[in-house]
Design an enzyme around this catalytic site. Structure first.
Site, PDB file in Angstrom:
ATOM      1  CB  VAL A  66      -0.933   0.004   1.227  1.00 50.99           C
ATOM      2  CG1 VAL A  66      -1.855   1.212   1.178  1.00 50.99           C
ATOM      3  CG2 VAL A  66      -1.767  -1.284   1.271  1.00 50.99           C
ATOM      4  CE  LYS A  67       3.446   3.562  -5.620  1.00 53.05           C
ATOM      5  NZ  LYS A  67       3.380   4.309  -6.876  1.00 53.05           N
TER       6      LYS A  67
END
Length: 373
Positions: free
Chosen positions: A145-146
């Site tokens: 997840v960024k």
């Protein structure tokens, strides 16, 4: 199929660097092209962002059937949810294609990255909630997840890592910012029960640093200033890599490593050359070395495959890198403040792309609904 010796992209792997593709479109996966790139070029990961999805979904018709099906199934669906359903399906499919890489490397590689809604970049709690939700929704161990490296992002990074969620920290532009990201990762890893389950990367954006610094140098306009054009980004990345080696070979980290903690690899992002007078592979050739990742758009990968040179370079010329940054500081070009500006600009760009995408989906729905009627 290209022979190994001929393909610099495969040579890079032997030098300890992973190549990830900075691109996402459904036909990349459904056509078998991604699988071929994994086999032929040794691609071991994928990164996506709102700009990439905006191009894929809004500027092509290849999602139209999927959109139509979703609209039939959920007539009341809003465009943001519609986008997420399309995105999650792409990300899952890509994660499944990369799963053998993930298994084969014992969870060290083979990841697909999904971006938290850029409008949440300045809210710690909402970023955490959104990341948890996406992590559950995609439901793949090789998801990252960024989270952008804003001030608010730092606490989110620590919390998510401590919960065993893989994080790709994005929009890092300066060495001091990179240091903060690594510290957030280490605090998170301290708190996690089984550190071996978590993998994180720190994405340092490269070409945009030169774009910003070159502009400042041109404004200064002296021969000394102009001589430094095109040098800041690589120098900046090399000093970040030196810090990476120091931190992750320290005794403090050795203790965490004994519990199964992994190093947080630096990922070189934004590696396509923006200035046409520079080599189109400079941000690849100059930053090759162990425990790094280079995330390239397809054009940069094609250029590197065609005429790139693979050699261990990222730890070369550190003295020269120090000098470059020293000379910039002497000209009152402050890498930290440029970095912070670039992070804000990066968030803004992603917000624009995201909004544009939602707007395009609104229009697409109207067209498709009208056609169906």
């Amino acid at each position: 199929m290209q022979h190994d010796e001929m393909n610099p992209a495969r040579e890079v792997q032997k030098l300890g660097q992973s190549i990830w593709l900075d691109y996402m479109r459904r036909d990349l996966i459904t056509s078998g092209k991604l699988k071929r790139m994994i086999e032929e070029d040794g691609i071991t990961g994928i990164t996506s962002n709102p700009t990439i999805f905006e191009k894929a979904i809004a500027q092509s018709d290849q999602y139209d059937d999927a959109i139509q099906q979703l609209l039939q199934a959920y007539p009341e669906i809003d465009s943001a949810t519609l986008f997420e359903k399309l995105e999650v399906e792409d990300i899952r499919m890509a994660a499944d294609v990369l799963r053998p890489v993930y298994d084969h490397t014992g969870g060290n590689d083979g990841f697909v990255s999904i971006e938290v809604n850029p409008h949440l970049a300045y809210s710690t709690s909402r970023s955490i909630a959104e990341a948890r939700r996406l992590w559950k929704e995609v439901d793949r161990p090789n998801l990252m997840v960024k989270i952008p490296a804003t001030g608010e992002g730092m606490s989110a990074i620590e919390q998510l890592i401590s919960e065993g969620i893989n994080v790709n920290v994005t929009l890092i532009f300066s060495v001091s910012q990179y240091d903060e990201v690594v510290q957030a990762y280490l605090r998170g890893i301290e708190r996690v029960r089984d550190p071996q389950r978590v993998t994180s990367v720190a994405s340092l954006f490269v070409s945009r640093v030169d774009t910003a610094v070159d502009k400042a140098l041109e404004e200064t306009g002296t021969p000394q200033a102009l001589a430094l054009r095109g040098k800041a980004a690589i120098a900046n990345a090399k000093l970040a890599y030196r810090l990476f080696r120091e931190i992750f070979s320290s005794d403090e980290f050795k203790n965490l490593q004994a519990r199964g903690a992994r190093v947080q690899k630096p990922l070189w992002a934004s590696t396509s050359t923006k200035n046409k007078s520079y080599s189109d592979v400079m941000y690849v050739e100059e930053l090759i070395g162990p425990d790094t990742i280079n995330s390239m758009p397809p054009e940069t990968l094609a250029a590197f495959r065609d005429h790139g040179r693979a050699r261990a370079s990222v730890h070369q010329d550190e003295k020269e890198a120090e000098e470059v940054i020293g000379r910039l500081v002497a000209m009152e070009i402050n890498m930290r403040s440029i970095g912070m500006e670039l992070t804000e600009e990066g968030v803004e760009k992603f917000e624009k792309s995201y909004d544009q995408l939602i707007h395009s989906l609104d229009e697409k729905r109207n067209t498709l609904t009208a056609n169906a009627a």
